[in-house]
Design a protein around this motif. Structure first.
Motif, mmCIF file in Angstrom:
data_model
loop_
_atom_site.group_PDB
_atom_site.id
_atom_site.type_symbol
_atom_site.label_atom_id
_atom_site.label_comp_id
_atom_site.label_asym_id
_atom_site.label_seq_id
_atom_site.Cartn_x
_atom_site.Cartn_y
_atom_site.Cartn_z
ATOM 1 N N ILE A 1 0.834 -1.196 0.000
ATOM 2 C CA ILE A 1 0.000 0.000 0.000
ATOM 3 C C ILE A 1 0.873 1.252 0.000
ATOM 4 C CG2 ILE A 1 -1.742 1.306 1.277
ATOM 5 C CD1 ILE A 1 -2.872 -1.304 2.286
ATOM 6 N N SER A 2 1.970 1.195 0.746
ATOM 7 C CA SER A 2 2.865 2.357 0.807
ATOM 8 C C SER A 2 3.494 2.650 -0.552
ATOM 9 C CB SER A 2 3.958 2.122 1.853
ATOM 10 O OG SER A 2 3.405 1.962 3.136
ATOM 11 N N SER A 3 3.735 1.599 -1.343
ATOM 12 C CA SER A 3 4.314 1.798 -2.675
ATOM 13 C C SER A 3 3.312 2.414 -3.641
ATOM 14 C CB SER A 3 4.817 0.466 -3.227
ATOM 15 O OG SER A 3 3.720 -0.404 -3.495
ATOM 16 N N GLY A 4 2.042 2.345 -3.282
ATOM 17 C CA GLY A 4 1.008 2.938 -4.136
ATOM 18 C C GLY A 4 0.482 2.011 -5.215
ATOM 19 N N ILE A 5 1.039 0.794 -5.306
ATOM 20 C CA ILE A 5 0.620 -0.165 -6.334
ATOM 21 C C ILE A 5 0.262 -1.494 -5.683
ATOM 22 C CG2 ILE A 5 1.304 -1.460 -8.393
ATOM 23 C CD1 ILE A 5 0.939 1.476 -8.928
ATOM 24 N N LEU A 6 -0.872 -2.042 -6.063
ATOM 25 C CA LEU A 6 -1.309 -3.358 -5.572
ATOM 26 C C LEU A 6 -1.535 -4.282 -6.762
ATOM 27 C CD1 LEU A 6 -2.171 -4.998 -3.035
ATOM 28 C CD2 LEU A 6 -4.526 -4.291 -3.549
ATOM 29 N N GLU A 7 -0.818 -5.397 -6.794
ATOM 30 C CA GLU A 7 -0.967 -6.360 -7.885
ATOM 31 C C GLU A 7 -2.093 -7.341 -7.569
ATOM 32 O OE1 GLU A 7 2.750 -8.242 -8.665
ATOM 33 O OE2 GLU A 7 3.672 -6.430 -9.499
ATOM 34 N N LEU A 8 -2.985 -7.494 -8.543
ATOM 35 C CA LEU A 8 -4.142 -8.381 -8.388
ATOM 36 C C LEU A 8 -4.222 -9.336 -9.569
ATOM 37 C CD1 LEU A 8 -6.795 -5.704 -7.353
ATOM 38 C CD2 LEU A 8 -5.613 -7.279 -5.802
ATOM 39 N N SER A 9 -4.889 -10.443 -9.354
ATOM 40 C CA SER A 9 -5.187 -11.389 -10.438
ATOM 41 C C SER A 9 -6.614 -11.882 -10.258
ATOM 42 C CB SER A 9 -4.201 -12.566 -10.436
ATOM 43 O OG SER A 9 -4.312 -13.306 -9.231
ATOM 44 N N SER A 10 -7.196 -12.371 -11.338
ATOM 45 C CA SER A 10 -8.565 -12.901 -11.271
ATOM 46 C C SER A 10 -8.669 -14.161 -12.123
ATOM 47 C CB SER A 10 -9.582 -11.859 -11.741
ATOM 48 O OG SER A 10 -9.411 -11.577 -13.120
ATOM 49 N N HIS A 11 -9.594 -15.009 -11.734
ATOM 50 C CA HIS A 11 -9.801 -16.263 -12.465
ATOM 51 C C HIS A 11 -11.286 -16.590 -12.492
ATOM 52 C CE1 HIS A 11 -10.286 -20.712 -12.616
ATOM 53 N NE2 HIS A 11 -9.460 -20.559 -13.630
ATOM 54 N N VAL A 12 -11.750 -17.025 -13.641
ATOM 55 C CA VAL A 12 -13.130 -17.485 -13.780
ATOM 56 C C VAL A 12 -13.189 -18.537 -14.873
ATOM 57 C CG1 VAL A 12 -13.712 -15.610 -15.394
ATOM 58 C CG2 VAL A 12 -15.537 -16.787 -14.152
ATOM 59 N N ASN B 1 -8.042 -15.882 -17.252
ATOM 60 C CA ASN B 1 -7.105 -15.478 -16.208
ATOM 61 C C ASN B 1 -6.608 -14.078 -16.536
ATOM 62 O OD1 ASN B 1 -6.668 -18.008 -14.488
ATOM 63 N ND2 ASN B 1 -6.319 -18.793 -16.559
ATOM 64 N N CYS B 2 -6.713 -13.178 -15.571
ATOM 65 C CA CYS B 2 -6.310 -11.792 -15.795
ATOM 66 C C CYS B 2 -5.367 -11.315 -14.701
ATOM 67 C CB CYS B 2 -7.542 -10.876 -15.833
ATOM 68 S SG CYS B 2 -8.626 -11.174 -17.239
ATOM 69 N N PHE B 3 -4.510 -10.372 -15.095
ATOM 70 C CA PHE B 3 -3.573 -9.748 -14.167
ATOM 71 C C PHE B 3 -3.698 -8.228 -14.331
ATOM 72 C CE2 PHE B 3 -2.042 -13.860 -15.483
ATOM 73 C CZ PHE B 3 -1.703 -14.470 -14.274
ATOM 74 N N MET B 4 -3.608 -7.533 -13.182
ATOM 75 C CA MET B 4 -3.778 -6.078 -13.221
ATOM 76 C C MET B 4 -3.051 -5.439 -12.045
ATOM 77 S SD MET B 4 -7.758 -5.997 -12.001
ATOM 78 C CE MET B 4 -8.115 -7.583 -12.751
ATOM 79 N N LYS B 5 -2.880 -4.132 -12.132
ATOM 80 C CA LYS B 5 -2.273 -3.351 -11.048
ATOM 81 C C LYS B 5 -3.213 -2.220 -10.662
ATOM 82 C CE LYS B 5 2.525 -4.338 -12.325
ATOM 83 N NZ LYS B 5 3.839 -3.755 -12.742
ATOM 84 N N LEU B 6 -3.451 -2.116 -9.374
ATOM 85 C CA LEU B 6 -4.289 -1.039 -8.861
ATOM 86 C C LEU B 6 -3.399 0.107 -8.393
ATOM 87 C CD1 LEU B 6 -7.002 0.151 -7.806
ATOM 88 C CD2 LEU B 6 -6.524 -1.047 -5.655
ATOM 89 N N ASN B 7 -3.661 1.286 -8.900
ATOM 90 C CA ASN B 7 -2.939 2.491 -8.490
ATOM 91 C C ASN B 7 -3.767 3.183 -7.404
ATOM 92 O OD1 ASN B 7 -1.867 5.106 -8.255
ATOM 93 N ND2 ASN B 7 -1.123 5.059 -10.369
ATOM 94 N N PHE B 8 -3.256 3.131 -6.161
ATOM 95 C CA PHE B 8 -4.000 3.732 -5.051
ATOM 96 C C PHE B 8 -4.126 5.242 -5.214
ATOM 97 C CE2 PHE B 8 -2.755 -0.216 -2.860
ATOM 98 C CZ PHE B 8 -3.995 -0.582 -2.343
ATOM 99 N N THR B 9 -3.075 5.860 -5.694
ATOM 100 C CA THR B 9 -3.090 7.320 -5.817
ATOM 101 C C THR B 9 -4.130 7.781 -6.833
ATOM 102 O OG1 THR B 9 -0.736 7.388 -5.273
ATOM 103 C CG2 THR B 9 -1.707 9.353 -6.286
ATOM 104 N N GLY B 10 -4.126 7.176 -7.989
ATOM 105 C CA GLY B 10 -5.066 7.580 -9.034
ATOM 106 C C GLY B 10 -6.406 6.874 -8.957
ATOM 107 N N GLY B 11 -6.483 5.820 -8.136
ATOM 108 C CA GLY B 11 -7.742 5.084 -8.012
ATOM 109 C C GLY B 11 -8.168 4.434 -9.315
#
Length: 214
Positions: free
Chosen positions: A164-175, A196-206
Protein backbone atom coordinates in the motif's frame (compact mmCIF):
# COMPACT_ATOMS: atom_id res chain seq x y z
CA UNK A 1 -17.21 -90.74 -120.36
CA UNK A 2 -13.73 -89.59 -121.20
CA UNK A 3 -12.29 -86.62 -119.37
CA UNK A 4 -10.99 -83.67 -121.30
CA UNK A 5 -7.21 -83.75 -120.88
CA UNK A 6 -7.11 -79.90 -120.73
CA UNK A 7 -9.68 -79.69 -117.92
CA UNK A 8 -8.29 -78.47 -114.60
CA UNK A 9 -10.33 -78.58 -111.38
CA UNK A 10 -11.16 -75.24 -109.83
CA UNK A 11 -9.26 -74.32 -106.64
CA UNK A 12 -11.45 -74.22 -103.54
CA UNK A 13 -12.60 -70.78 -102.51
CA UNK A 14 -10.87 -69.63 -99.26
CA UNK A 15 -13.18 -68.45 -96.53
CA UNK A 16 -11.62 -65.51 -94.66
CA UNK A 17 -13.18 -64.93 -91.25
CA UNK A 18 -14.86 -61.58 -90.63
CA UNK A 19 -13.47 -59.17 -88.13
CA UNK A 20 -16.38 -59.85 -85.80
CA UNK A 21 -15.61 -63.57 -85.62
CA UNK A 22 -13.18 -65.09 -83.11
CA UNK A 23 -12.07 -68.69 -82.83
CA UNK A 24 -14.84 -69.96 -84.97
CA UNK A 25 -17.52 -67.88 -83.15
CA UNK A 26 -19.05 -64.43 -83.01
CA UNK A 27 -18.23 -61.83 -80.27
CA UNK A 28 -21.58 -60.47 -79.11
CA UNK A 29 -22.03 -56.72 -78.94
CA UNK A 30 -23.28 -55.05 -75.71
CA UNK A 31 -26.96 -54.38 -75.83
CA UNK A 32 -28.28 -50.81 -75.45
CA UNK A 33 -29.78 -51.80 -72.09
CA UNK A 34 -26.40 -52.93 -70.71
CA UNK A 35 -24.69 -49.75 -71.93
CA UNK A 36 -27.38 -47.65 -70.25
CA UNK A 37 -27.02 -49.61 -67.01
CA UNK A 38 -23.24 -49.03 -66.97
CA UNK A 39 -23.70 -45.29 -67.50
CA UNK A 40 -26.22 -45.14 -64.65
CA UNK A 41 -23.79 -46.91 -62.32
CA UNK A 42 -21.03 -44.41 -63.15
CA UNK A 43 -23.40 -41.49 -62.54
CA UNK A 44 -24.52 -42.92 -59.18
CA UNK A 45 -20.93 -43.38 -58.04
CA UNK A 46 -20.05 -39.83 -59.09
CA UNK A 47 -23.05 -38.45 -57.16
CA UNK A 48 -22.02 -40.42 -54.05
CA UNK A 49 -18.48 -39.03 -54.24
CA UNK A 50 -19.78 -35.47 -54.61
CA UNK A 51 -22.21 -35.92 -51.71
CA UNK A 52 -19.42 -37.28 -49.51
CA UNK A 53 -17.22 -34.28 -50.31
CA UNK A 54 -20.08 -31.86 -49.57
CA UNK A 55 -20.78 -33.56 -46.22
CA UNK A 56 -17.11 -33.35 -45.24
CA UNK A 57 -17.00 -29.65 -46.07
CA UNK A 58 -20.30 -29.05 -44.26
CA UNK A 59 -19.10 -30.91 -41.17
CA UNK A 60 -15.73 -29.16 -41.03
CA UNK A 61 -17.32 -25.71 -41.30
CA UNK A 62 -20.66 -25.95 -39.51
CA UNK A 63 -20.44 -28.92 -37.15
CA UNK A 64 -16.94 -28.52 -35.71
CA UNK A 65 -17.36 -27.45 -32.07
CA UNK A 66 -15.18 -24.55 -30.92
CA UNK A 67 -14.70 -23.39 -27.35
CA UNK A 68 -16.33 -19.94 -27.05
CA UNK A 69 -14.04 -17.02 -26.42
CA UNK A 70 -14.05 -15.28 -23.06
CA UNK A 71 -12.89 -11.66 -22.65
CA UNK A 72 -12.79 -9.03 -19.94
CA UNK A 73 -13.62 -5.40 -20.64
CA UNK A 74 -12.09 -2.31 -19.09
CA UNK A 75 -12.03 -2.26 -15.28
CA UNK A 76 -13.17 0.70 -13.19
CA UNK A 77 -12.54 1.28 -9.48
CA UNK A 78 -15.23 2.59 -7.12
CA UNK A 79 -15.40 3.39 -3.39
CA UNK A 80 -11.66 3.06 -2.84
CA UNK A 81 -10.59 3.20 0.81
CA UNK A 82 -7.20 2.24 2.20
CA UNK A 83 -4.97 2.77 5.21
CA UNK A 84 -1.18 2.68 5.28
CA UNK A 85 -0.93 2.34 9.03
CA UNK A 86 1.86 -0.16 9.64
CA UNK A 87 0.01 -1.81 12.53
CA UNK A 88 -3.29 -2.35 10.70
CA UNK A 89 -3.04 -1.63 6.95
CA UNK A 90 -6.14 -2.32 4.92
CA UNK A 91 -7.98 -1.65 1.71
CA UNK A 92 -11.43 -2.15 0.27
CA UNK A 93 -12.96 -1.12 -3.03
CA UNK A 94 -15.25 -2.30 -5.79
CA UNK A 95 -14.17 -3.35 -9.26
CA UNK A 96 -16.73 -2.86 -12.05
CA UNK A 97 -16.26 -4.43 -15.46
CA UNK A 98 -17.97 -6.47 -18.16
CA UNK A 99 -17.31 -9.92 -19.56
CA UNK A 100 -17.98 -11.02 -23.12
CA UNK A 101 -18.71 -14.60 -24.21
CA UNK A 102 -17.95 -14.80 -27.93
CA UNK A 103 -19.63 -17.75 -29.62
CA UNK A 104 -18.25 -18.47 -33.11
CA UNK A 105 -20.24 -21.72 -33.46
CA UNK A 106 -23.35 -22.34 -35.55
CA UNK A 107 -25.29 -23.18 -32.41
CA UNK A 108 -26.19 -21.75 -28.99
CA UNK A 109 -23.89 -21.91 -25.98
CA UNK A 110 -25.76 -22.02 -22.65
CA UNK A 111 -23.61 -21.53 -19.56
CA UNK A 112 -24.36 -22.09 -15.89
CA UNK A 113 -24.09 -19.84 -12.86
CA UNK A 114 -20.36 -19.33 -12.21
CA UNK A 115 -18.27 -17.92 -9.37
CA UNK A 116 -15.08 -16.01 -10.15
CA UNK A 117 -12.32 -14.92 -7.78
CA UNK A 118 -9.93 -12.00 -7.32
CA UNK A 119 -6.55 -12.74 -5.75
CA UNK A 120 -3.87 -10.73 -4.00
CA UNK A 121 -0.86 -12.99 -4.06
CA UNK A 122 -2.09 -16.39 -2.84
CA UNK A 123 -5.12 -15.04 -0.98
CA UNK A 124 -8.65 -14.62 -2.33
CA UNK A 125 -9.70 -11.02 -1.64
CA UNK A 126 -12.95 -10.95 -3.63
CA UNK A 127 -15.56 -13.14 -5.27
CA UNK A 128 -18.08 -12.36 -7.98
CA UNK A 129 -20.91 -14.19 -9.73
CA UNK A 130 -21.65 -14.54 -13.42
CA UNK A 131 -25.33 -15.45 -13.82
CA UNK A 132 -26.48 -18.17 -16.20
CA UNK A 133 -26.95 -17.04 -19.77
CA UNK A 134 -26.88 -17.90 -23.43
CA UNK A 135 -24.60 -16.82 -26.23
CA UNK A 136 -26.53 -17.28 -29.44
CA UNK A 137 -25.00 -18.75 -32.59
CA UNK A 138 -22.37 -16.48 -34.15
CA UNK A 139 -23.02 -13.81 -31.50
CA UNK A 140 -21.49 -12.28 -28.37
CA UNK A 141 -23.16 -12.17 -24.96
CA UNK A 142 -22.04 -9.31 -22.70
CA UNK A 143 -22.58 -9.25 -18.94
CA UNK A 144 -21.84 -6.55 -16.35
CA UNK A 145 -19.89 -7.73 -13.32
CA UNK A 146 -18.93 -6.06 -10.03
CA UNK A 147 -16.83 -7.44 -7.21
CA UNK A 148 -16.12 -6.14 -3.73
CA UNK A 149 -12.43 -6.48 -2.88
CA UNK A 150 -11.19 -6.39 0.71
CA UNK A 151 -7.96 -7.11 2.62
CA UNK A 152 -9.77 -8.79 5.53
CA UNK A 153 -8.54 -12.27 4.48
CA UNK A 154 -4.88 -11.29 4.14
CA UNK A 155 -2.94 -12.59 7.16
CA UNK A 156 0.45 -11.00 6.41
CA UNK A 157 -0.04 -7.31 7.16
CA UNK A 158 3.68 -6.59 6.85
CA UNK A 159 3.80 -7.19 3.12
CA UNK A 160 0.40 -5.54 2.76
CA UNK A 161 1.68 -2.37 4.40
CA UNK A 162 4.65 -2.19 2.03
CA UNK A 163 2.38 -2.77 -0.99
CA UNK A 164 0.00 0.00 0.00
CA UNK A 165 2.86 2.36 0.81
CA UNK A 166 4.31 1.80 -2.67
CA UNK A 167 1.01 2.94 -4.14
CA UNK A 168 0.62 -0.16 -6.33
CA UNK A 169 -1.31 -3.36 -5.57
CA UNK A 170 -0.97 -6.36 -7.88
CA UNK A 171 -4.14 -8.38 -8.39
CA UNK A 172 -5.19 -11.39 -10.44
CA UNK A 173 -8.56 -12.90 -11.27
CA UNK A 174 -9.80 -16.26 -12.46
CA UNK A 175 -13.13 -17.49 -13.78
CA UNK A 176 -14.12 -20.66 -15.59
CA UNK A 177 -17.49 -21.05 -17.28
CA UNK A 178 -19.23 -24.36 -17.72
CA UNK A 179 -21.81 -24.71 -20.46
CA UNK A 180 -23.25 -26.82 -23.24
CA UNK A 181 -22.90 -26.18 -26.93
CA UNK A 182 -25.81 -27.25 -29.14
CA UNK A 183 -25.08 -27.13 -32.88
CA UNK A 184 -28.25 -27.49 -34.97
CA UNK A 185 -29.55 -30.20 -32.59
CA UNK A 186 -27.03 -32.52 -34.25
CA UNK A 187 -23.97 -32.15 -32.05
CA UNK A 188 -23.96 -31.37 -28.32
CA UNK A 189 -20.72 -30.76 -26.46
CA UNK A 190 -19.69 -29.43 -23.04
CA UNK A 191 -17.24 -26.55 -23.12
CA UNK A 192 -15.36 -24.63 -20.40
CA UNK A 193 -14.17 -21.16 -21.45
CA UNK A 194 -11.57 -19.93 -18.97
CA UNK A 195 -10.18 -16.48 -18.22
CA UNK A 196 -7.10 -15.48 -16.21
CA UNK A 197 -6.31 -11.79 -15.79
CA UNK A 198 -3.57 -9.75 -14.17
CA UNK A 199 -3.78 -6.08 -13.22
CA UNK A 200 -2.27 -3.35 -11.05
CA UNK A 201 -4.29 -1.04 -8.86
CA UNK A 202 -2.94 2.49 -8.49
CA UNK A 203 -4.00 3.73 -5.05
CA UNK A 204 -3.09 7.32 -5.82
CA UNK A 205 -5.07 7.58 -9.03
CA UNK A 206 -7.74 5.08 -8.01
CA UNK A 207 -7.48 3.25 -11.33
CA UNK A 208 -6.43 -0.07 -12.82
CA UNK A 209 -3.65 -0.32 -15.40
CA UNK A 210 -1.45 -2.98 -17.04
CA UNK A 211 -4.49 -5.23 -17.49
CA UNK A 212 -3.69 -8.43 -19.37
CA UNK A 213 -5.75 -11.59 -19.84
CA UNK A 214 -5.24 -15.03 -21.36
Amino acid sequence: MQQDPQFKPLAPVQDYPRSDMESGGFKPKASPREEKSSKCLVIILAIMVIQGAVLLIFGSIFLRPRTPGFELGSVRVRNLNYRTNSSSPSFNFTLVTSVAVENANFGDFRFDNTTGTVWCGLVVVGEFTIPPGRAQARATERLNVSVDVSSLRIPNTTSLSSNISSGILELSSHVKLSGKLNIMNIMKRTRHPELNCFMKLNFTGGSVHDLSCD
